[in-house]
Design a protein around this motif. Structure first.
Motif, PDB file in Angstrom:
ATOM      1  N   SER A  21       0.810  -1.223   0.000  1.00 32.80           N
ATOM      2  CA  SER A  21       0.000   0.000   0.000  1.00 32.80           C
ATOM      3  C   SER A  21       0.846   1.278   0.000  1.00 32.80           C
ATOM      4  CB  SER A  21      -0.941   0.018   1.210  1.00 32.80           C
ATOM      5  OG  SER A  21      -0.215   0.250   2.401  1.00 32.80           O
ATOM      6  N   LEU A  22       2.143   1.152   0.293  1.00 31.41           N
ATOM      7  CA  LEU A  22       3.008   2.331   0.344  1.00 31.41           C
ATOM      8  C   LEU A  22       3.432   2.753  -1.056  1.00 31.41           C
ATOM      9  CD1 LEU A  22       5.276   1.280   3.329  1.00 31.41           C
ATOM     10  CD2 LEU A  22       3.468   3.006   3.354  1.00 31.41           C
ATOM     11  N   PRO A  23       3.546   4.056  -1.292  1.00 27.24           N
ATOM     12  CA  PRO A  23       4.003   4.505  -2.612  1.00 27.24           C
ATOM     13  C   PRO A  23       5.468   4.131  -2.835  1.00 27.24           C
ATOM     14  CG  PRO A  23       3.839   6.369  -1.096  1.00 27.24           C
ATOM     15  CD  PRO A  23       3.290   5.167  -0.380  1.00 27.24           C
ATOM     16  N   VAL A  24       5.786   3.722  -4.036  1.00 29.81           N
ATOM     17  CA  VAL A  24       7.146   3.310  -4.369  1.00 29.81           C
ATOM     18  C   VAL A  24       8.020   4.555  -4.555  1.00 29.81           C
ATOM     19  CG1 VAL A  24       8.544   2.089  -6.078  1.00 29.81           C
ATOM     20  CG2 VAL A  24       6.294   1.215  -5.446  1.00 29.81           C
ATOM     21  N   TRP A  25       9.263   4.480  -4.107  1.00 30.81           N
ATOM     22  CA  TRP A  25      10.206   5.597  -4.254  1.00 30.81           C
ATOM     23  C   TRP A  25      10.482   5.813  -5.727  1.00 30.81           C
ATOM     24  CZ3 TRP A  25      16.086   5.320  -4.074  1.00 30.81           C
ATOM     25  CH2 TRP A  25      16.631   6.598  -4.053  1.00 30.81           C
ATOM     26  N   GLY A  46      10.510  -6.851   6.806  1.00 31.09           N
ATOM     27  CA  GLY A  46      10.688  -6.297   5.479  1.00 31.09           C
ATOM     28  C   GLY A  46      10.978  -4.808   5.571  1.00 31.09           C
ATOM     29  N   HIS A  47      11.345  -4.233   4.446  1.00 30.49           N
ATOM     30  CA  HIS A  47      11.589  -2.797   4.409  1.00 30.49           C
ATOM     31  C   HIS A  47      11.332  -2.305   2.990  1.00 30.49           C
ATOM     32  CE1 HIS A  47      15.442  -4.498   3.124  1.00 30.49           C
ATOM     33  NE2 HIS A  47      15.564  -3.421   2.390  1.00 30.49           N
ATOM     34  N   ARG A  48      11.144  -0.996   2.884  1.00 27.31           N
ATOM     35  CA  ARG A  48      10.865  -0.398   1.585  1.00 27.31           C
ATOM     36  C   ARG A  48      11.223   1.085   1.629  1.00 27.31           C
ATOM     37  NH1 ARG A  48       5.441  -1.672  -1.459  1.00 27.31           N
ATOM     38  NH2 ARG A  48       6.514  -1.740  -3.404  1.00 27.31           N
ATOM     39  N   PHE A  49      11.808   1.584   0.540  1.00 26.33           N
ATOM     40  CA  PHE A  49      12.025   3.017   0.402  1.00 26.33           C
ATOM     41  C   PHE A  49      10.751   3.634  -0.157  1.00 26.33           C
ATOM     42  CE2 PHE A  49      16.471   1.701   0.476  1.00 26.33           C
ATOM     43  CZ  PHE A  49      16.990   2.649   1.333  1.00 26.33           C
ATOM     44  N   VAL A  50      10.316   4.722   0.456  1.00 26.20           N
ATOM     45  CA  VAL A  50       9.070   5.388   0.091  1.00 26.20           C
ATOM     46  C   VAL A  50       9.378   6.855  -0.176  1.00 26.20           C
ATOM     47  CG1 VAL A  50       6.772   5.987   0.924  1.00 26.20           C
ATOM     48  CG2 VAL A  50       7.761   3.793   1.529  1.00 26.20           C
ATOM     49  N   SER A  51       8.786   7.417  -1.207  1.00 24.76           N
ATOM     50  CA  SER A  51       8.954   8.847  -1.474  1.00 24.76           C
ATOM     51  C   SER A  51       8.396   9.641  -0.301  1.00 24.76           C
ATOM     52  CB  SER A  51       8.220   9.234  -2.764  1.00 24.76           C
ATOM     53  OG  SER A  51       8.851   8.656  -3.875  1.00 24.76           O
ATOM     54  N   ALA A  52       9.218  10.481   0.290  1.00 22.36           N
ATOM     55  CA  ALA A  52       8.833  11.208   1.498  1.00 22.36           C
ATOM     56  C   ALA A  52       7.620  12.102   1.273  1.00 22.36           C
ATOM     57  CB  ALA A  52      10.008  12.030   2.005  1.00 22.36           C
ATOM     58  N   ARG A  54       5.106  11.648  -0.653  1.00 28.72           N
ATOM     59  CA  ARG A  54       3.874  10.917  -0.908  1.00 28.72           C
ATOM     60  C   ARG A  54       3.539   9.934   0.203  1.00 28.72           C
ATOM     61  NH1 ARG A  54       5.106   8.269  -6.287  1.00 28.72           N
ATOM     62  NH2 ARG A  54       3.323   7.023  -5.662  1.00 28.72           N
ATOM     63  N   LEU A  55       4.285   9.973   1.287  1.00 28.69           N
ATOM     64  CA  LEU A  55       4.079   9.044   2.389  1.00 28.69           C
ATOM     65  C   LEU A  55       2.791   9.372   3.129  1.00 28.69           C
ATOM     66  CD1 LEU A  55       5.412   6.714   4.000  1.00 28.69           C
ATOM     67  CD2 LEU A  55       6.378   8.462   5.475  1.00 28.69           C
ATOM     68  N   PRO A  56       1.901   8.397   3.255  1.00 31.83           N
ATOM     69  CA  PRO A  56       0.676   8.657   4.015  1.00 31.83           C
ATOM     70  C   PRO A  56       0.998   8.794   5.494  1.00 31.83           C
ATOM     71  CG  PRO A  56       0.809   6.350   3.402  1.00 31.83           C
ATOM     72  CD  PRO A  56       1.977   7.051   2.751  1.00 31.83           C
ATOM     73  N   GLY A  57       0.194   9.522   6.216  1.00 30.88           N
ATOM     74  CA  GLY A  57       0.415   9.678   7.656  1.00 30.88           C
ATOM     75  C   GLY A  57       0.217   8.354   8.367  1.00 30.88           C
TER      76      GLY A  57
END
Length: 68
Positions: A21-25, A46-52, A54-57
């Motif tokens: 559900s997280l936006p991809v970097w 797990g881990h993921r880089f997310v565009s800061a 566009r990150l949901p609260g």
């Protein structure tokens, strides 16, 4: 199946849902590293880089200054 195995399977499915559900970097905007951790064992799931930008609260996100 033991209760612990069942808990881990449910936790893995939930972590996969959260990561999906997280936006991809996009590779250009500043990024935030989001770690998904088992709250009981503190094991990294797990881990993921997310565009800061566009990150949901999220209430459970926290800044970690020093990574190991």
């Amino acid at each position: 199946m033991s209760a612990e195995q069942e808990r881990l399977e449910l936790l893995k499915a939930t972590s996969d849902e959260i990561a999906a559900s997280l936006p991809v970097w996009d590779g250009e905007m500043p990024a935030v590293l989001v770690n998904i951790v088992d709250p009981v064992t503190r094991q990294l799931l797990g881990h993921r880089f997310v565009s800061a930008g566009r990150l949901p609260g999220r209430k459970h996100l926290r800044l970690v200054e020093k990574a190991s």
